[in-house]
Design a protein around this motif. Structure first.
Motif, short mmCIF file in Angstrom:
data_model
loop_
_atom_site.label_atom_id
_atom_site.label_comp_id
_atom_site.label_asym_id
_atom_site.label_seq_id
_atom_site.Cartn_x
_atom_site.Cartn_y
_atom_site.Cartn_z
N GLU A 71 0.83 -1.20 0.00
CA GLU A 71 0.00 0.00 0.00
C GLU A 71 0.86 1.26 0.00
O GLU A 71 1.99 1.24 0.50
CB GLU A 71 -0.90 -0.01 1.23
CG GLU A 71 -1.90 -1.15 1.26
CD GLU A 71 -2.88 -1.08 0.11
OE1 GLU A 71 -3.40 0.01 -0.16
OE2 GLU A 71 -3.12 -2.12 -0.53
N PRO A 72 0.32 2.40 -0.50
CA PRO A 72 1.10 3.65 -0.56
C PRO A 72 1.70 4.06 0.79
O PRO A 72 2.86 4.48 0.84
CB PRO A 72 0.06 4.66 -1.04
CG PRO A 72 -0.87 3.87 -1.88
CD PRO A 72 -0.98 2.54 -1.20
N GLN A 73 0.92 3.91 1.87
CA GLN A 73 1.46 4.31 3.18
C GLN A 73 2.68 3.46 3.55
O GLN A 73 3.64 3.95 4.12
CB GLN A 73 0.39 4.18 4.27
CG GLN A 73 0.84 4.67 5.64
CD GLN A 73 1.29 6.11 5.63
OE1 GLN A 73 0.58 6.98 5.14
NE2 GLN A 73 2.49 6.38 6.13
N VAL A 74 2.62 2.16 3.20
CA VAL A 74 3.76 1.27 3.48
C VAL A 74 4.97 1.72 2.66
O VAL A 74 6.11 1.72 3.16
CB VAL A 74 3.40 -0.19 3.14
CG1 VAL A 74 4.62 -1.09 3.27
CG2 VAL A 74 2.29 -0.69 4.06
N LEU A 75 4.74 2.13 1.43
CA LEU A 75 5.85 2.60 0.58
C LEU A 75 6.50 3.85 1.17
O LEU A 75 7.72 3.99 1.18
CB LEU A 75 5.36 2.86 -0.84
CG LEU A 75 4.84 1.64 -1.61
CD1 LEU A 75 4.25 2.08 -2.94
CD2 LEU A 75 5.95 0.63 -1.84
N PHE A 76 5.66 4.78 1.67
CA PHE A 76 6.21 5.97 2.31
C PHE A 76 7.02 5.60 3.55
O PHE A 76 8.10 6.14 3.82
CB PHE A 76 5.09 6.94 2.69
CG PHE A 76 4.69 7.85 1.56
CD1 PHE A 76 5.60 8.72 0.99
CD2 PHE A 76 3.38 7.85 1.08
CE1 PHE A 76 5.24 9.56 -0.06
CE2 PHE A 76 3.01 8.68 0.04
CZ PHE A 76 3.94 9.54 -0.53
N ASP A 77 6.48 4.65 4.33
CA ASP A 77 7.20 4.19 5.53
C ASP A 77 8.56 3.62 5.16
O ASP A 77 9.55 3.80 5.87
CB ASP A 77 6.38 3.15 6.28
CG ASP A 77 5.13 3.74 6.94
OD1 ASP A 77 5.08 4.97 7.09
OD2 ASP A 77 4.23 2.95 7.30
#
Length: 340
Positions: A71-77
């Motif tokens: 997910e996008p949030q995981v990629l940012f993390d």
């Protein structure tokens, strides 16, 4: 400078002095080369501020967005993790880049593990090990059980066993693909071995995803032909609980596999109160006892339970495999209780 260096990218200010760059269709090497180019250009810059000349540096965290990405949030993390990695490695000096590698985090991040599993299937990163099985009746050891392992590219050289990754594989619908990888690659190796040892056979454990897969008999049939077309060269085994959960399907699947010369086994056998009834209904060629039976074999009560289970199984013309034998005394007992 970013707009000049990454002309094809989409650049935006993320916060304060943090920027993001989205760029398409670059390999890992190209990304690393680009990051080094940006780092070098910025560190070499002389910046005029009022009447003074100053300079600055940049730290770059790189995260690849694959087709199976999280997910996008995981990629940012992960981007933040990459920057934090630079902070640690450079003692907060920065002026460096780091490419986030899911394989380095697969032991602690389910999303990273799922991506690494896809990569392992695509790029053959799994490993197979072969354990010889001694046949008491024929005094030979040309039957091999296949074990799957997943090496990680972390600092500890971790190697995962299926119990460490199959739950994630199930969540991401990867078990059937992993099963297929095992089947194909185990049979490739079997084919090579049978050129010099024509009696060699393999025992391969598959998941419930393959148990209910209508294509399995066709795939197994093709593989059996590829290794010489000999009946018994391939034995597929399934967990007793999976068989119990899909009894009707298992019965028809086992019959279809038997018709093409594929042998069938049930492993972790004896854990159900209806183990004998299950075996009688689906008619496997072999059962592989659950580990608890062997661990407690020196206790009289347990020895009697093993004897009874093996006798009843043998009465159905089903061979019994006793695993986890670590010493000669246990081998002697297995002979006496009727395990093959």
């Amino acid at each position: 400078m970013l707009e000049q260096t990454v002309a094809e990218g989409h650049i935006s200010r993320f916060s304060d002095t943090a920027f993001t760059v989205l760029i398409e269709d670059l390999s890992s090497k190209a990304l690393v080369d680009l990051a080094e180019s940006i780092r070098r250009h910025i560190s070499d810059m002389l910046i005029e501020v009022d009447k003074r000349t100053t300079s600055t540096t940049v730290s770059i965290g790189i995260v690849k967005i694959e087709s199976n990405a999280a997910e996008p949030q995981v990629l940012f993390d992960r981007a933040v993790d990459a920057i934090n990695h630079i902070r640690v490695e450079t003692a907060n000096q920065g002026n460096a880049y780091h490419l986030y590698d899911p394989s380095e985090h697969a032991n602690s991040d389910d999303s990273a593990l799922a991506e690494y599993l896809v990569s392992a299937i695509t790029h053959n990163r799994f490993e197979l090990f072969f354990q010889p099985i001694y046949d008491i009746n024929q005094d030979r050891s040309d039957f091999f059980e296949v074990y799957l392992r997943l090496p990680l590219a972390d600092a500890e050289n971790t190697v995962l066993t299926p119990d460490k990754f199959m739950t994630v594989a199930k969540t991401h619908h990867l078990r059937e693909k992993i099963d297929r990888w095992i089947l194909i690659n185990a049979c490739k190796q079997l084919n090579e071995v049978r050129k010099t040892h024509p009696e060699a056979r393999v025992l391969i454990q598959l998941t419930s995803a393959s148990l209910v897969d209508k294509k399995l008999p066709s795939v197994a049939g093709q593989l059996i032909k590829a290794v010489g077309g000999v009946s018994g060269a391939l034995t597929l085994q399934f967990n007793e609980q999976d068989v119990a959960n899909h009894l009707t399907i298992a019965k028809s699947q086992f019959a279809a596999l038997s018709d093409i010369g594929c042998k069938i086994g049930i492993h972790n056998f004896g854990t159900s109160a209806k183990s004998i009834e299950i075996a009688e209904f689906v008619a496997p060629d072999m059962t592989r006892l659950a580990r608890d039976y062997v661990n407690e074999i020196n206790k009289p009560d347990n020895l009697e339970a093993i004897k009874s289970l093996i006798v009843r199984t043998n009465e159905l013309n089903i061979d019994v495999l006793m695993p986890y034998i670590e010493e000669a005394a246990t081998m002697s007992v297995s002979w006496s209780v009727g395990a093959r």
